[in-house]
Scaffold this active site. Structure first.
Site, PDB file in Angstrom:
ATOM      1  N   GLU A  23       0.817  -1.212   0.000  1.00  0.00           N
ATOM      2  CA  GLU A  23       0.000   0.000   0.000  1.00  0.00           C
ATOM      3  C   GLU A  23       0.854   1.267   0.000  1.00  0.00           C
ATOM      4  OE1 GLU A  23      -3.347   2.621   0.396  1.00  0.00           O
ATOM      5  OE2 GLU A  23      -3.024   0.626  -0.425  1.00  0.00           O
ATOM      6  N   ASP A  24       1.959   1.256   0.765  1.00  0.00           N
ATOM      7  CA  ASP A  24       2.688   2.501   1.018  1.00  0.00           C
ATOM      8  C   ASP A  24       4.073   2.573   0.377  1.00  0.00           C
ATOM      9  OD1 ASP A  24       0.577   3.352   2.575  1.00  0.00           O
ATOM     10  OD2 ASP A  24       1.430   2.580   4.442  1.00  0.00           O
TER      11      ASP A  24
END
Length: 714
Positions: free
Chosen positions: A114-115
């Site tokens: 996600e990051d």
């Protein structure tokens, strides 16, 4: 995302609770040390993990940490800490619960896709498909905004991910717990929003998954944010007792001595209540004593020892029998097992005692996390459409997954989800064919029909509960035997009254879908409304009843305040309780703008109000307004069984000038029998005399109106 990310390296003040996250952060940024050596930053995680799994392979954790640290390097949290401290803290929470190595590996990597620039394919290549699957499941949950408008769809995705693998939800709950621990850096309004979402869905899910250790801490954190005054009052109460002698310690010492004398090996602990538990006890009992602030926990080796401890306690102490519960013989829906009792302690106050084995305690604290990898078997089968078969999936979760697929409307799904999560107890019903059905407590035969047959339950025409004919609205109890009667007519379907009997989302959604596809004919614009459907034995499809000679009730008051009486609203007298003047009545708006009128004592009224439905004020029309009318009423006659009883009762009814619309006789039970009559009255004022005439028939010992819960089997 799992936590707020900022791409700066600015240092921040220490946060976190259980370990020095700043120290771990510095260790993370310092690199992984010699190749193959366990990084200092996860050394504590590894020790906790090895305590639960002595033979665990730590190399995969080392490699996962190295990837997570290098991927998140340069990112910080809102607090200023290195971002790697977040996945480390989440992993430590799961390690303390006893999660297996695959779950911990996925936890370390749960924010990388996600990051950071790391892809799912890279995760799969480096760590295998199991880890890839878990990281993907958590990532899907993090891609949706947690704003109020997005909540329904957010938790639909959460539910689907949880259903595919309960370990996904375990990681999500640990992720939320760490975020809640460090929520102080956010604006108060954002803290409150996140706390409400946690309270409404994540805490109930933690309860359902049996992860009590996470649930209790989440409850306290939410309590502090949403109810700061009550939290402070509760904290002060606990602190005020902290400096006083603890009566539970004295009771625990006596219990240890008793069990040693009885030669029962046991560990006796004083288990403190968390703040929310203390708050609930204070509301329930008022002023608290020292014994109310905790409970005794007795841990033994074998199930039989649990009952041995119980016998010793009830012999040597004065027990409070009303507090005894056996969740070993009948485990709770979330796998919880324990014996609960209460005895008079050293101070004379009730001391609550929990008795369980060490394994039961691990499951009570960690729930599904303590069960390990549900797919460890090499031949674990795959279900259609890529959904994997999870042998640990609780029955309630399977039900949620089934009805959520049939609920395209997010708002309907959200409401149904919260209703389902609000249920805290299940019952098990035995089917006539030898199978079982698990249902929320309070479910009816209608709910059981849809749980067993799905949409095929539309053709259900009746039921036998414990061998006796029963209405489809009959509430089922734990251990009941149920035989559903099905119609061969494929055109049959549910009546609108079924909706009032349905408690489970699956049943309500299926009934609503059928009713929407088969709308009832609209009443003529100038004609009188139809009379209520005839109650009595369940029928295969709705059918029109003979019309009354005029409308007998009218909507008033709250239904149209400031607008006078809403005579244009269609009114229907409920078939479950068949109200007649001068009964006290209330109404509820139903599909199509119609108002259903019930007698005030009808059980349906309580269920509707409890579910949040607003009553509609109604009154009876006067004879001048209505021009007279015929009224239907359902009576139940409880009698001793004898020959010719049905004929004598029917003759007594006819002698009063009352027409019999339908009659049903249940099979005799222990020389007693129940007759149910649906009658048509021209004058409701004659009803008391009619009931007296029926009671005068030899063998009849009671006659009552329908609309109350049926008594126990005759």
């Amino acid at each position: 995302m799992g936590a707020e990310v900022t791409n700066t390296g600015a240092p921040g003040r220490r946060r976190g609770r259980r370990i020095d996250l700043r120290r771990l952060g510095r260790a993370a940024l310092s690199g992984s040390g010699a190749r193959g050596r366990l990084p200092d930053a996860i050394d504590h995680v590894a020790k906790v993990h090895r305590a639960h799994h002595p033979g665990a392979d730590l190399d995969i954790l080392r490699r996962a940490y190295v990837l997570a640290e290098s991927s998140h390097r340069g990112q910080t949290r809102k607090s200023g800490e290195p971002y790697i401290t977040h996945p480390l803290a989440v992993t430590l929470i799961l390690a303390e619960l006893g999660a297996e190595t695959t779950t911990l590996t996925a936890s370390l990597l749960h924010d990388t896709v996600e990051d950071t620039e790391v892809t799912l394919d890279q995760v799969g290549e480096a760590f295998g498909e199991e880890v890839r699957f878990l990281v993907d499941g958590v990532t899907k949950l993090e891609k949706v905004d947690y704003g109020a408008a997005a909540e329904p769809e957010t938790f639909r995705k959460m539910l689907v991910a949880t259903g595919n693998d309960v370990r996904v939800m375990s990681i999500k709950l640990a992720d939320r717990l760490h975020n809640m621990r460090t929520l102080g850096v956010m604006r108060p309004e954002k803290q409150a929003r996140i706390a409400k979402v946690t309270r409404d869905v994540l805490i109930p899910l933690a309860e359902r998954l049996g992860v009590q250790a996470l649930k209790t801490e989440l409850e306290d954190l939410v309590f502090a944010i949403l109810h700061p005054d009550e939290y402070a009052r509760t904290r002060d109460l606990v602190l005020a007792h902290a400096g006083r002698p603890d009566p539970l310690e004295a009771t625990a010492a006596r219990v240890r001595a008793i069990l040693r004398e009885a030669d029962i090996t046991a560990e006796v602990l004083v288990r403190r209540r968390h703040f929310v538990s203390v708050h609930r006890v204070r509301i329930k009992r008022g002023e608290l004593t020292g014994s109310d602030l905790g409970r005794l926990l007795v841990l033994v080796a074998e199930d039989a020892d649990c009952y041995g401890v119980l016998g010793e306690l009830h012999t040597c102490f004065t027990p409070f029998i009303s507090e005894f519960k056996d969740f070993i013989a009948a485990p709770k829906f979330n796998l919880y097992q324990s014996l609960h009792t209460a005895v008079a302690g050293e101070d004379g106050q009730a001391a609550e005692v929990l008795i369980r084995t060490h394994r039961m305690h691990r499951v009570a604290e960690a729930g599904v996390v303590a069960l390990g990898n549900p797919y460890a078997a090499p031949d674990a089968p795959d279900a259609p459409d890529g959904e994997r078969v999870d042998p640990t999936r609780p029955g309630w979760l399977s039900r949620l997954l089934e009805w959520q697929r049939a609920t395209p409307d997010p708002d309907t799904f959200w409401t149904s989800l919260r209703d389902e999560l609000a249920q805290d107890r299940e019952v098990t019903v035995f089917r006539a064919d030898g199978g079982t059905i698990g249902l929320p407590a309070g479910s009816s035969c209608v709910d059981a029909a849809y749980a067993q047959y799905g949409d095929g339950a539309h053709h259900c025409i009746g039921a036998r509960v414990n061998g006796r004919l029963a209405a489809l609205g009959t509430v089922l109890r734990d251990g009941d035997t149920l035989h559903l009667l099905m119609s061969p007519d494929s055109a049959s379907g549910p009546s609108p009254e079924w909706r009032e009997h349905a408690r489970t989302p699956a049943a309500r959604i299926a009934i609503d879908r059928w009713l929407a596809a088969h709308p009832a004919p609209e009443p003529a614009a100038d004609g009188p409304p139809a009379a209520p459907p005839v109650p009595g034995p369940p029928r295969s499809a709705p059918r029109a009843a003979s019309p009354a000679r005029g409308p007998v009730a009218v909507v008033t008051g709250a239904a149209g305040e400031g607008e006078g009486e809403r005579a244009a609203v269609s009114v229907r007298l409920a078939g479950c309780c068949t109200p007649v003047p001068p009964d006290e009545v209330t109404g509820f708006a139903v599909r199509g703008g119609m108002v259903t009128v019930h007698r005030a004592p009808c059980p349906v009224v309580d269920r509707m109000v409890t579910s949040g439905r607003q009553p509609v004020e109604v009154r009876w029309r006067t004879p001048d307004e209505a021009g007279g009318g015929d009224y239907r009423v359902t009576l139940r006659a409880e009698s001793f069984s004898r020959p010719h009883l049905l004929a004598d009762l029917t003759e007594a009814i006819a002698a009063e000038g009352v027409a019999v619309i339908s009659a049903a006789v249940e099979p005799p039970y222990e020389q007693r029998v129940r007759h149910t009559y649906t009658l048509q009255l021209a004058d409701p004022g004659r009803l008391p005399e009619l009931m007296r005439a029926m009671r005068r028939v030899p063998g009849v010992y009671d006659v009552e109106r329908a609309g109350r819960a049926l008594t126990a089997p005759l």
